[in-house]
Design an enzyme around this catalytic site. Sequence first.
Site, PDB file in Angstrom:
ATOM      1  N   LYS A   1      -8.099  28.118 -39.188  1.00 59.35           N
ATOM      2  CA  LYS A   1      -8.237  27.016 -40.122  1.00 59.35           C
ATOM      3  C   LYS A   1      -7.007  26.887 -41.027  1.00 59.35           C
ATOM      4  O   LYS A   1      -6.857  25.911 -41.751  1.00 59.35           O
ATOM      5  CB  LYS A   1      -9.452  27.261 -41.031  1.00 59.35           C
ATOM      6  CG  LYS A   1     -10.758  27.442 -40.317  1.00 59.35           C
ATOM      7  CD  LYS A   1     -11.854  27.778 -41.342  1.00 59.35           C
ATOM      8  CE  LYS A   1     -13.101  28.274 -40.686  1.00 59.35           C
ATOM      9  NZ  LYS A   1     -14.066  28.758 -41.704  1.00 59.35           N
TER      10      LYS A   1
ATOM     11  N   ASP B   1      -0.036  28.297 -39.733  1.00 60.46           N
ATOM     12  CA  ASP B   1       0.215  28.536 -41.162  1.00 60.46           C
ATOM     13  C   ASP B   1       1.256  29.635 -41.369  1.00 60.46           C
ATOM     14  O   ASP B   1       2.180  29.497 -42.148  1.00 60.46           O
ATOM     15  CB  ASP B   1      -1.094  28.876 -41.907  1.00 60.46           C
ATOM     16  CG  ASP B   1      -1.880  30.023 -41.275  1.00 60.46           C
ATOM     17  OD1 ASP B   1      -1.482  30.539 -40.201  1.00 60.46           O
ATOM     18  OD2 ASP B   1      -2.917  30.421 -41.860  1.00 60.46           O
TER      19      ASP B   1
ATOM     20  N   LYS C   1       6.879  35.863 -41.742  1.00 59.50           N
ATOM     21  CA  LYS C   1       7.130  37.198 -42.329  1.00 59.50           C
ATOM     22  C   LYS C   1       7.856  38.011 -41.262  1.00 59.50           C
ATOM     23  O   LYS C   1       7.224  38.805 -40.552  1.00 59.50           O
ATOM     24  CB  LYS C   1       5.803  37.896 -42.644  1.00 59.50           C
ATOM     25  CG  LYS C   1       5.061  37.389 -43.849  1.00 59.50           C
ATOM     26  CD  LYS C   1       3.993  38.417 -44.239  1.00 59.50           C
ATOM     27  CE  LYS C   1       2.706  37.782 -44.654  1.00 59.50           C
ATOM     28  NZ  LYS C   1       1.600  38.715 -44.811  1.00 59.50           N
TER      29      LYS C   1
ATOM     30  N   PHE D   1       0.633  39.667 -48.954  1.00 60.45           N
ATOM     31  CA  PHE D   1      -0.499  38.872 -48.489  1.00 60.45           C
ATOM     32  C   PHE D   1      -0.604  37.627 -49.370  1.00 60.45           C
ATOM     33  O   PHE D   1      -0.802  37.735 -50.578  1.00 60.45           O
ATOM     34  CB  PHE D   1      -1.803  39.674 -48.514  1.00 60.45           C
ATOM     35  CG  PHE D   1      -2.917  38.946 -47.836  1.00 60.45           C
ATOM     36  CD1 PHE D   1      -3.033  38.987 -46.449  1.00 60.45           C
ATOM     37  CD2 PHE D   1      -3.827  38.199 -48.554  1.00 60.45           C
ATOM     38  CE1 PHE D   1      -4.054  38.287 -45.801  1.00 60.45           C
ATOM     39  CE2 PHE D   1      -4.844  37.493 -47.918  1.00 60.45           C
ATOM     40  CZ  PHE D   1      -4.957  37.541 -46.529  1.00 60.45           C
ATOM     41  N   VAL D   2      -0.433  36.464 -48.754  1.00 58.42           N
ATOM     42  CA  VAL D   2      -0.395  35.223 -49.524  1.00 58.42           C
ATOM     43  C   VAL D   2      -1.608  34.348 -49.240  1.00 58.42           C
ATOM     44  O   VAL D   2      -2.218  34.454 -48.173  1.00 58.42           O
ATOM     45  CB  VAL D   2       0.911  34.433 -49.237  1.00 58.42           C
ATOM     46  CG1 VAL D   2       2.121  35.175 -49.760  1.00 58.42           C
ATOM     47  CG2 VAL D   2       1.055  34.121 -47.754  1.00 58.42           C
TER      48      VAL D   2
HETATM   49  P1  5GP Z   1      -0.237  37.576 -36.741  1.00 61.79           P
HETATM   50  O1  5GP Z   1      -1.020  37.564 -35.456  1.00 61.79           O
HETATM   51  O2  5GP Z   1       1.130  36.971 -36.603  1.00 61.79           O
HETATM   52  O3  5GP Z   1      -0.188  38.959 -37.329  1.00 61.79           O
HETATM   53  O4  5GP Z   1      -1.054  36.790 -37.810  1.00 61.79           O
HETATM   54  C1  5GP Z   1      -1.297  35.441 -37.718  1.00 61.79           C
HETATM   55  C2  5GP Z   1      -2.510  35.053 -38.518  1.00 61.79           C
HETATM   56  O5  5GP Z   1      -2.882  36.071 -39.468  1.00 61.79           O
HETATM   57  C3  5GP Z   1      -2.253  33.843 -39.349  1.00 61.79           C
HETATM   58  O6  5GP Z   1      -2.575  32.673 -38.648  1.00 61.79           O
HETATM   59  C4  5GP Z   1      -3.155  34.044 -40.556  1.00 61.79           C
HETATM   60  O7  5GP Z   1      -4.451  33.553 -40.269  1.00 61.79           O
HETATM   61  C5  5GP Z   1      -3.239  35.536 -40.709  1.00 61.79           C
HETATM   62  N1  5GP Z   1      -2.291  36.042 -41.739  1.00 61.79           N
HETATM   63  C6  5GP Z   1      -1.192  36.801 -41.556  1.00 61.79           C
HETATM   64  N2  5GP Z   1      -0.576  37.062 -42.726  1.00 61.79           N
HETATM   65  C7  5GP Z   1      -1.318  36.453 -43.683  1.00 61.79           C
HETATM   66  C8  5GP Z   1      -1.194  36.343 -45.105  1.00 61.79           C
HETATM   67  O8  5GP Z   1      -0.278  36.837 -45.771  1.00 61.79           O
HETATM   68  N3  5GP Z   1      -2.171  35.626 -45.740  1.00 61.79           N
HETATM   69  C9  5GP Z   1      -3.208  35.051 -45.079  1.00 61.79           C
HETATM   70  N4  5GP Z   1      -4.085  34.378 -45.804  1.00 61.79           N
HETATM   71  N5  5GP Z   1      -3.351  35.126 -43.744  1.00 61.79           N
HETATM   72  C10 5GP Z   1      -2.420  35.816 -43.054  1.00 61.79           C
END
Ligand code: 5GP
Length: 184
Positions: A42, A98, A129, A150-151
């Site tokens: 979402k 996002d 990141k 963490f944002v």
């Molecule tokens: P990845 O698979 O690249 O580790 O993470 C992707 C998903 O993790 C993003 O679409 C998001 O939903 C969540 N995510 C990763 N880092 C953050 C963060 O700093 N804040 C939030 N709210 N969600 C995050």
Amino acid sequence: MHQDLREILITEEALQARVRALAAQVSLDYKGRCVTLVGVLKGCVLFLSDLLKRMEIETNVDFMMVTSYSGVQSTGVVRTILDLKQNIEGRDVLIVEDIVDSGLTMSYLLKNLSTRQPRSLEICTLLDKPSCRKTKVPIKYVGFGIPEKFVVGYGLDYNELYRNLPYIGVLKESAIAKGKKSCP
Ligand code: 5GP
């Protein structure tokens, strides 16, 4: 600023200006073509709708929902919760996300969507990141590179909270520790 936040990392004005610039770049790169935006639910909702409003080319929108997160922790295992309604074979597809953190979600999506034989497949993420990456992902459009924090806000949540904030902020440790949840 919301009381649960430690700081505002990206202001509403900076977000809007960057999204306008991204929409202009995408419109230029896909000029004369129709781009299918695949929003990753979402977290993409505010970013995708602002991006879409500013696009000057033909667009098509569809959504996917995948999960790997619980609270602030990635489980590392990505699953599809909701799939596309449309056939993307032969289409120019732009994934709208996002945030790319470990890259595991995006790597899963790239693999999954490329088997459907789109004409092209690219990534547009609002936040990146890079220091958290566990797998390499080729990102064409990035709104902002951010540090390992963490944002929340502008679509990004913590336990479904804070998506409505018009800016990106960093949560206080105390707010994470409380483990607050929305709409009990
Ligand atoms: P990845 O698979 O690249 O580790 O993470 C992707 C998903 O993790 C993003 O679409 C998001 O939903 C969540 N995510 C990763 N880092 C953050 C963060 O700093 N804040 C939030 N709210 N969600 C995050």
